[in-house]
Scaffold this motif. Structure first.
Motif, PDB file in Angstrom:
ATOM      1  N   GLU A 161       0.790  -1.260   0.015  1.00 16.48           N
ATOM      2  CA  GLU A 161      -0.212   0.098  -0.063  1.00 16.48           C
ATOM      3  C   GLU A 161       0.883   1.332   0.218  1.00 16.48           C
ATOM      4  OE1 GLU A 161      -3.733   1.931   2.470  1.00 16.48           O
ATOM      5  OE2 GLU A 161      -2.908  -0.016   3.086  1.00 16.48           O
ATOM      6  N   ASP A 162       1.809   1.227   0.684  1.00 16.86           N
ATOM      7  CA  ASP A 162       2.777   2.363   0.776  1.00 16.86           C
ATOM      8  C   ASP A 162       3.522   2.856  -0.456  1.00 16.86           C
ATOM      9  OD1 ASP A 162       4.281   0.061   1.260  1.00 16.86           O
ATOM     10  OD2 ASP A 162       6.186   1.259   1.544  1.00 16.86           O
ATOM     11  N   LEU A 234      10.235  -5.090  -7.637  1.00 10.48           N
ATOM     12  CA  LEU A 234       9.432  -5.116  -8.390  1.00 10.48           C
ATOM     13  C   LEU A 234       8.016  -4.224  -8.552  1.00 10.48           C
ATOM     14  CD1 LEU A 234       8.457  -6.404 -11.203  1.00 10.48           C
ATOM     15  CD2 LEU A 234       7.398  -8.226 -10.119  1.00 10.48           C
ATOM     16  N   ALA A 235       7.473  -4.003  -7.171  1.00 13.44           N
ATOM     17  CA  ALA A 235       6.457  -3.026  -6.940  1.00 13.44           C
ATOM     18  C   ALA A 235       6.937  -1.565  -7.422  1.00 13.44           C
ATOM     19  CB  ALA A 235       5.844  -2.945  -5.874  1.00 13.44           C
ATOM     20  N   MET A 236       8.310  -1.117  -7.040  1.00 16.07           N
ATOM     21  CA  MET A 236       8.651   0.139  -7.422  1.00 16.07           C
ATOM     22  C   MET A 236       8.905   0.277  -8.803  1.00 16.07           C
ATOM     23  SD  MET A 236       8.769   3.072  -6.081  1.00 16.07           S
ATOM     24  CE  MET A 236       9.164   3.007  -4.436  1.00 16.07           C
ATOM     25  N   TYR A 237       9.391  -0.642  -9.254  1.00 11.64           N
ATOM     26  CA  TYR A 237       9.445  -0.684 -10.906  1.00 11.64           C
ATOM     27  C   TYR A 237       8.457  -0.479 -11.630  1.00 11.64           C
ATOM     28  CZ  TYR A 237      14.653  -2.409 -10.800  1.00 11.64           C
ATOM     29  OH  TYR A 237      15.881  -2.280 -10.826  1.00 11.64           O
ATOM     30  N   ILE A 238       7.315  -1.001 -10.936  1.00  9.43           N
ATOM     31  CA  ILE A 238       6.005  -0.754 -11.876  1.00  9.43           C
ATOM     32  C   ILE A 238       5.563   0.684 -11.695  1.00  9.43           C
ATOM     33  CG2 ILE A 238       3.736  -1.678 -11.699  1.00  9.43           C
ATOM     34  CD1 ILE A 238       4.596  -4.426 -10.969  1.00  9.43           C
ATOM     35  N   ALA A 260      -0.484  -5.146 -12.087  1.00 13.41           N
ATOM     36  CA  ALA A 260      -0.275  -3.667 -12.695  1.00 13.41           C
ATOM     37  C   ALA A 260      -1.287  -2.891 -12.303  1.00 13.41           C
ATOM     38  CB  ALA A 260      -0.205  -3.944 -14.232  1.00 13.41           C
ATOM     39  N   ASN A 261      -2.539  -3.283 -12.315  1.00 10.09           N
ATOM     40  CA  ASN A 261      -3.743  -2.477 -11.972  1.00 10.09           C
ATOM     41  C   ASN A 261      -3.929  -2.050 -10.444  1.00 10.09           C
ATOM     42  OD1 ASN A 261      -6.458  -4.043 -14.269  1.00 10.09           O
ATOM     43  ND2 ASN A 261      -4.477  -2.602 -14.817  1.00 10.09           N
ATOM     44  N   TYR A 262      -3.151  -2.942  -9.748  1.00  8.05           N
ATOM     45  CA  TYR A 262      -3.115  -2.410  -8.368  1.00  8.05           C
ATOM     46  C   TYR A 262      -2.368  -0.943  -8.168  1.00  8.05           C
ATOM     47  CZ  TYR A 262      -1.960  -2.506  -3.356  1.00  8.05           C
ATOM     48  OH  TYR A 262      -1.983  -2.114  -2.028  1.00  8.05           O
ATOM     49  N   TYR A 263      -1.213  -0.910  -8.745  1.00  9.52           N
ATOM     50  CA  TYR A 263      -0.513   0.027  -8.729  1.00  9.52           C
ATOM     51  C   TYR A 263      -0.944   1.444  -9.683  1.00  9.52           C
ATOM     52  CZ  TYR A 263       2.539  -2.725  -5.721  1.00  9.52           C
ATOM     53  OH  TYR A 263       2.793  -3.632  -4.634  1.00  9.52           O
ATOM     54  N   GLY A 264      -1.942   1.041 -10.397  1.00 11.75           N
ATOM     55  CA  GLY A 264      -2.764   2.189 -11.196  1.00 11.75           C
ATOM     56  C   GLY A 264      -2.242   2.341 -12.486  1.00 11.75           C
ATOM     57  N   LYS A 265      -1.664   1.149 -12.979  1.00 13.54           N
ATOM     58  CA  LYS A 265      -1.020   0.975 -14.216  1.00 13.54           C
ATOM     59  C   LYS A 265      -1.796   0.343 -15.312  1.00 13.54           C
ATOM     60  CE  LYS A 265       2.506   3.025 -12.689  1.00 13.54           C
ATOM     61  NZ  LYS A 265       2.779   4.448 -12.766  1.00 13.54           N
TER      62      LYS A 265
END
Length: 337
Positions: A161-162, A234-238, A260-265
């Motif tokens: 989440e952060d 990986l989350a930060m790369y996305i 991908a969608n979780y991180y708004g992409k």
């Protein structure tokens, strides 16, 4: 399913009646304390084939020593070892989540032999087969009447989440992550980005990594992280990329769209496997209309001026279809525990 195995089984409600055989990639600490038992697969799979057979016998004896009024088994993969278990242990109900109902292009002879065993012997002995998209039902052929469609859930163990809520500078126009294999359209992807003046990040390992390395060395717009990175990395790369791109030549189920969608992409993908059901165009992604370099170039040019931020509400609302708790309630109903 090892990507998200612990996240999936931890969402089962009736844990006290369940024994988990944890994949070797998982640790026992990844699982809820309320399970009846958690056994790590490492115990049974170390060594060569002979050692595996000996340890499989131990596992079968372990299962047999418990007497239940109702004994169900739920497989989240399909292997010859599972077939052997079915030959020697009588279960009231057997449900398998068939992750790959079809072979990918470039499959080896070994892959084809294993699939033959699965189709002709293994699937004949199961009561229900869960697949992750409607098109997969056609791949079941003679076992189609056993098929149930349940989408693959969100990757809860990879959702931070952060990181999702932080403000990060965009460093890459597109990111591709996962196994670096021919069926994922890697060659077409690289050929397109050699021409396009766009920054592409590729993260992962696989049989084509030498090819990707050679192309990346000669092109400043292509960055290759040739390793399995931590979930947070990986989350930060996305987060630092504008779009996720998945130009697969063929596919089955995937959780890449959900992540991908979780991180708004927004996701740019071909219309294969589960993508036509997981991606709703102009909501949480767009399509590459073909399996060529030109098709990728055209798709990239169509979305390059879009702002994922403007799609945030649409993207997040589309994630309800992949809610892991709702999906595992459906699974639990099917496996009858």
């Amino acid at each position: 399913m090892t990507d998200n195995f612990s996240g999936i089984v931890n969402c089962l409600n009736n844990k006290s009646k369940s024994i988990v055989i944890a994949p070797a990639a998982c640790e026992s600490l990844d699982f809820d304390d309320n399970f009846f038992n958690v056994i790590n697969e490492k115990i049974y799979s170390n060594g060569g084939c002979f050692s595996k057979i000996i340890n499989l016998i131990k596992l079968i004896k372990f299962i047999k020593k418990y007497e239940y009024d109702k004994l169900n088994i739920f497989f989240m993969n399909q292997t010859i070892w599972n077939l052997i278990i079915l030959l020697f242990v009588k279960f009231n109900r057997v449900v398998v989540w068939l992750h790959d109902p079809r072979l990918h292009s470039g499959s080896t002879l070994k892959d084809r032999v294993v699939k033959l065993f699965i189709d002709k012997l293994y699937l004949k002995r199961v009561d229900k087969i869960i697949v992750s998209y409607k098109g997969a039902l056609d791949e079941l052929e003679n076992n189609k009447e056993k098929g149930i469609v349940i989408y693959l859930p969100e990757m809860i163990v990879q959702e931070f989440e952060d990181i999702r809520d932080c403000v990060a500078d965009i460093e890459y126009d597109f990111i591709f992550f996962g196994r670096i294999e021919p069926y994922k359209g890697i060659e077409n992807l690289l050929n397109a980005f050699v021409v396009l003046n766009k920054k592409l990040l590729i993260v992962g390992k696989g049989s084509m990594e030498s090819y990707v390395n050679n192309v990346a060395k000669n092109n400043d717009n292509i960055v290759f992280v040739n390793e399995y990175v931590s979930n947070r990395r990986l989350a930060m790369y996305i987060k630092k990329s504008k779009f996720v791109i998945l130009p697969y030549k063929d596919a089955t189920g995937t959780q890449t769209v959900q992540l991908a969608n979780y991180y708004g992409k927004l996701v740019l993908a071909t219309k294969v496997g589960c993508f036509p059901e997981y991606i709703i165009e102009d909501i949480n992604g767009f399509y590459i209309n073909g399996f060529s370099t030109v098709a990728i170039e055209q798709a990239v040019k169509c979305v390059e001026k879009l702002d994922s931020q403007a799609y945030q509400d649409r993207i997040y609302k589309s994630l309800y279809r992949f809610d892991i708790r709702k999906i595992m309630n459906k699974v639990e109903k099917e496996i009858d525990i």
